[in-house]
Design a protein around this motif. Sequence first.
Motif, PDB file in Angstrom:
ATOM      1  N   ASP A 187      16.961 -88.552 121.637  1.00  0.00           N
ATOM      2  CA  ASP A 187      17.556 -87.381 122.095  1.00  0.00           C
ATOM      3  C   ASP A 187      17.053 -86.317 121.078  1.00  0.00           C
ATOM      4  OD1 ASP A 187      20.427 -87.518 123.450  1.00  0.00           O
ATOM      5  OD2 ASP A 187      20.326 -89.523 122.269  1.00  0.00           O
ATOM      6  N   GLU A 188      16.439 -86.281 119.778  1.00  0.00           N
ATOM      7  CA  GLU A 188      15.858 -85.324 119.055  1.00  0.00           C
ATOM      8  C   GLU A 188      14.662 -84.769 119.855  1.00  0.00           C
ATOM      9  OE1 GLU A 188      14.943 -84.311 114.676  1.00  0.00           O
ATOM     10  OE2 GLU A 188      16.222 -85.866 114.976  1.00  0.00           O
ATOM     11  N   VAL A 189      13.929 -85.860 120.201  1.00  0.00           N
ATOM     12  CA  VAL A 189      12.612 -85.711 120.985  1.00  0.00           C
ATOM     13  C   VAL A 189      12.912 -84.996 122.119  1.00  0.00           C
ATOM     14  CG1 VAL A 189      10.519 -86.877 121.962  1.00  0.00           C
ATOM     15  CG2 VAL A 189      11.492 -87.704 119.793  1.00  0.00           C
ATOM     16  N   ALA A 190      13.889 -85.327 123.068  1.00  0.00           N
ATOM     17  CA  ALA A 190      14.228 -84.625 124.414  1.00  0.00           C
ATOM     18  C   ALA A 190      14.646 -83.230 123.926  1.00  0.00           C
ATOM     19  CB  ALA A 190      15.308 -85.328 125.069  1.00  0.00           C
ATOM     20  N   ASP A 191      15.113 -82.934 122.703  1.00  0.00           N
ATOM     21  CA  ASP A 191      15.703 -81.547 122.519  1.00  0.00           C
ATOM     22  C   ASP A 191      14.346 -80.727 122.194  1.00  0.00           C
ATOM     23  OD1 ASP A 191      18.520 -81.803 123.003  1.00  0.00           O
ATOM     24  OD2 ASP A 191      18.695 -82.437 120.814  1.00  0.00           O
ATOM     25  N   LYS A 192      13.634 -81.330 121.587  1.00  0.00           N
ATOM     26  CA  LYS A 192      12.030 -80.788 121.021  1.00  0.00           C
ATOM     27  C   LYS A 192      11.248 -80.407 122.205  1.00  0.00           C
ATOM     28  CE  LYS A 192      12.074 -82.498 116.219  1.00  0.00           C
ATOM     29  NZ  LYS A 192      12.498 -81.360 115.567  1.00  0.00           N
ATOM     30  N   VAL A 193      11.304 -81.317 123.116  1.00  0.00           N
ATOM     31  CA  VAL A 193      10.515 -81.459 124.355  1.00  0.00           C
ATOM     32  C   VAL A 193      11.066 -80.014 125.124  1.00  0.00           C
ATOM     33  CG1 VAL A 193       9.495 -82.408 126.523  1.00  0.00           C
ATOM     34  CG2 VAL A 193       9.490 -83.293 124.214  1.00  0.00           C
ATOM     35  N   ALA A 194      12.391 -80.149 125.514  1.00  0.00           N
ATOM     36  CA  ALA A 194      13.110 -79.091 126.212  1.00  0.00           C
ATOM     37  C   ALA A 194      12.826 -77.752 125.599  1.00  0.00           C
ATOM     38  CB  ALA A 194      14.637 -79.591 126.416  1.00  0.00           C
ATOM     39  N   THR A 195      12.955 -77.502 124.449  1.00  0.00           N
ATOM     40  CA  THR A 195      12.624 -76.150 123.751  1.00  0.00           C
ATOM     41  C   THR A 195      11.494 -75.828 123.884  1.00  0.00           C
ATOM     42  OG1 THR A 195      14.401 -76.912 122.200  1.00  0.00           O
ATOM     43  CG2 THR A 195      12.901 -75.042 121.626  1.00  0.00           C
ATOM     44  N   PHE A 196      10.426 -76.673 123.811  1.00  0.00           N
ATOM     45  CA  PHE A 196       9.029 -76.334 123.895  1.00  0.00           C
ATOM     46  C   PHE A 196       8.713 -76.199 125.327  1.00  0.00           C
ATOM     47  CE2 PHE A 196       4.781 -77.848 124.588  1.00  0.00           C
ATOM     48  CZ  PHE A 196       3.717 -77.107 123.991  1.00  0.00           C
ATOM     49  N   VAL A 197       9.001 -76.844 126.036  1.00  0.00           N
ATOM     50  CA  VAL A 197       8.729 -76.442 127.751  1.00  0.00           C
ATOM     51  C   VAL A 197       9.321 -75.327 128.132  1.00  0.00           C
ATOM     52  CG1 VAL A 197       8.828 -77.360 130.126  1.00  0.00           C
ATOM     53  CG2 VAL A 197       8.484 -78.910 128.249  1.00  0.00           C
TER      54      VAL A 197
END
Length: 301
Positions: free
Chosen positions: A288-298
């Motif tokens: 979940d934390e990885v997905a949050d970081k990816v979504a914020t970055f994209v």
Amino acid sequence: MNLLTRVTSTLAFSLLAAVATLQADEVTVKQGDLELRADLTLAEGKTAKDGVIMLLHGTLAHNKMEIMQALGDLLKERGYNTLNVNLSYALDKRPSEMLDCTIEHQHKHEDAVAELDTWMNWLKAQGASKVAILGHSRGGNQVAWYASEKDSDLLEKVIAVAPATWDAAESAKGYEERYQKPLADIMAEATKLIDESKGATAMDVPGFVYCEKTKATADSLVSYYKDDERKDTPKLLPKIKKPVLIVVGSADEVVADLPAKLEGVKQDNLTVETVDGADHFFMDLYADEVADKVATFVDWK
């Protein structure tokens, strides 16, 4: 549990499984004699024109392994489309399962770069307006390799989750410790075959990547084991012009040298994020934390 309850629960589970299956559509594309497979998942109300995040798994793995499935589901929840790629490893329509170690290995590490390019062209044909690529482990290195050498007008962001590092001396040491034979001897034989234009010749070897007592062509052996700094993801980063996100697990023992190597890379388009407590596979809440970081970055919303 009575029979009615058990039947009702079974039906409910079956319906949920059917819904989960319908969330992703298998898609295929031809590359030479091979048919490549991937799962395309569209977020609610979205089409390819809204952008697609292409996902790439790690070493000898597949697109339905837990981390790739989890990231695909979590990114969909956050409103992002994904194309979860299944590398062929030189096999036609390769199934979504760990690669069978008993095959004759004819694939190369850099084959992934060509397959990513094939899928990028496929996404363009589907009307995708923009693409981000995300790779895990060896896949992280391969997406970085792609972005450093191929690139694309469609490509906007590059994400490498626990990307592979490389040290030729350490690789040779680890090989001999695990398989009880010097890697240099095997590489000398493989290189000689290639010099004689016999790179497709299969060799019996004590080990190949994770596989014990198997067959691999000379070309394949040299590809995976030759000293090539492009296998060391931090060395690729200066060649990438698009924004790059590297995600590191603080408890990752597989690429334990990654944080130290990244300290030597200074460039404006690079973001490094650490997930505290995560190992190499970012299980459960770490995903979940990885997905949050990816979504914020994209940040396509």
